[in-house]
Write a protein that holds these residues in place. Structure first.
Motif, short mmCIF file in Angstrom:
data_model
loop_
_atom_site.label_atom_id
_atom_site.label_comp_id
_atom_site.label_asym_id
_atom_site.label_seq_id
_atom_site.Cartn_x
_atom_site.Cartn_y
_atom_site.Cartn_z
N LEU A 1 24.69 56.19 -0.60
CA LEU A 1 23.93 56.31 -1.85
C LEU A 1 22.82 55.27 -1.87
O LEU A 1 22.95 54.19 -1.29
CB LEU A 1 24.83 56.07 -3.06
N SER A 2 21.75 55.60 -2.59
CA SER A 2 20.65 54.66 -2.76
C SER A 2 20.05 54.81 -4.15
O SER A 2 19.99 55.92 -4.69
CB SER A 2 19.56 54.93 -1.72
N ALA A 3 19.63 53.67 -4.70
CA ALA A 3 18.76 53.66 -5.87
C ALA A 3 17.42 53.17 -5.33
O ALA A 3 17.18 51.96 -5.26
CB ALA A 3 19.30 52.74 -6.95
N PRO A 4 16.57 54.09 -4.86
CA PRO A 4 15.33 53.69 -4.19
C PRO A 4 14.46 52.76 -5.04
O PRO A 4 14.39 52.90 -6.26
CB PRO A 4 14.62 55.02 -3.94
N GLY B 1 16.27 48.29 -15.34
CA GLY B 1 17.39 48.76 -16.15
C GLY B 1 18.61 49.11 -15.33
O GLY B 1 19.69 49.29 -15.88
N SER B 2 18.45 49.22 -14.01
CA SER B 2 19.61 49.45 -13.16
C SER B 2 20.39 48.14 -13.03
O SER B 2 19.86 47.07 -13.33
CB SER B 2 19.16 49.97 -11.79
N PRO B 3 21.66 48.19 -12.61
CA PRO B 3 22.45 46.96 -12.50
C PRO B 3 21.76 45.91 -11.62
O PRO B 3 21.39 46.19 -10.48
CB PRO B 3 23.76 47.42 -11.87
N VAL C 1 22.55 50.52 -7.05
CA VAL C 1 23.42 51.65 -7.42
C VAL C 1 24.50 51.14 -8.37
O VAL C 1 25.17 50.15 -8.07
CB VAL C 1 24.06 52.28 -6.16
N PRO C 2 24.70 51.80 -9.51
CA PRO C 2 25.77 51.39 -10.43
C PRO C 2 27.15 51.50 -9.79
O PRO C 2 27.41 52.41 -8.98
CB PRO C 2 25.63 52.36 -11.61
N ALA C 3 28.04 50.59 -10.16
CA ALA C 3 29.41 50.58 -9.64
C ALA C 3 30.11 51.91 -9.89
O ALA C 3 30.90 52.36 -9.06
CB ALA C 3 30.19 49.43 -10.25
N SER C 4 29.84 52.54 -11.03
CA SER C 4 30.50 53.81 -11.35
C SER C 4 30.16 54.89 -10.31
O SER C 4 31.02 55.71 -9.96
CB SER C 4 30.12 54.29 -12.75
N ASP C 5 28.95 54.88 -9.79
CA ASP C 5 28.57 55.86 -8.77
C ASP C 5 29.25 55.55 -7.43
O ASP C 5 29.67 56.45 -6.71
CB ASP C 5 27.05 55.90 -8.59
N VAL C 6 29.37 54.27 -7.11
CA VAL C 6 30.06 53.88 -5.87
C VAL C 6 31.54 54.27 -5.96
O VAL C 6 32.10 54.83 -5.02
CB VAL C 6 29.90 52.37 -5.59
N LYS C 7 32.16 54.02 -7.11
CA LYS C 7 33.56 54.40 -7.29
C LYS C 7 33.74 55.91 -7.19
O LYS C 7 34.70 56.39 -6.57
CB LYS C 7 34.07 53.91 -8.64
#
Length: 154
Positions: free
Chosen positions: A115-118, A123-125, A97-103
């Motif tokens: 949140l999850s980036a399954p 290309g994801s962080p 998960v990108p830091a911007s989404d966590v923030k």
């Protein structure tokens, strides 16, 4: 007027402004500690941790050879699972998960479990592969098992 008095008179306004220069009011507030559980041999997890640190997070790393109990306790299903699991300020962050989404999540405080980036989207962080960026979604999930798109990357 003495030199010392002259310097005091001239520098006084700047001394009053010093706290604003050293710690400006617009500076980002300190982010909460994030604890990341990962396999000791996973390089992409290390790259994601670097991404989080570069974006202001303090990260505590817990290497483990068995992530399944951690994922189960976090309420993750196989459909939304990824390689590492993090906990930050009462939320779960699964995968890249990108830091911007966590923030954003920490600022908005939605009524979700996390949140999850399954999977491991290219290309994801932490999953950078040159110029290749595959489309992927960051999803939110809640206590009832509801999964919704939080942000799409195309």
């Amino acid at each position: 007027m003495t030199v010392s008095k002259l310097l005091t008179t001239l520098l006084a306004p700047f001394v009053l402004l010093l706290p604003l220069v050293v710690s400006p009011a617009w500076a980002e507030t300190r982010l909460p500690l994030m604890t990341v559980y990962k396999s000791p041999s996973c390089g992409c997890c290390g790259d994601w941790i670097t991404h989080m640190k570069q974006n202001g997070f303090e990260v505590k790393v817990q290497d483990t050879h068995n992530l399944n109990p951690i994922k189960m306790k976090a309420g993750l299903t196989p459909e939304i699972a990824s390689c590492h699991t993090a906990f930050v300020d009462g939320y779960v962050v699964e995968g890249h998960v990108p830091a911007s989404d966590v923030k954003r999540m920490l600022t908005e405080r939605p009524a979700i479990k996390g949140l999850s980036a399954p999977g491991m989207p290219v290309g994801s962080p932490g999953m950078e592969m040159g110029d290749r960026v595959d489309p992927y979604d960051v999803v939110s999930f809640d206590e009832e098992g509801s999964v919704k798109v939080y942000r799409s990357y195309r």
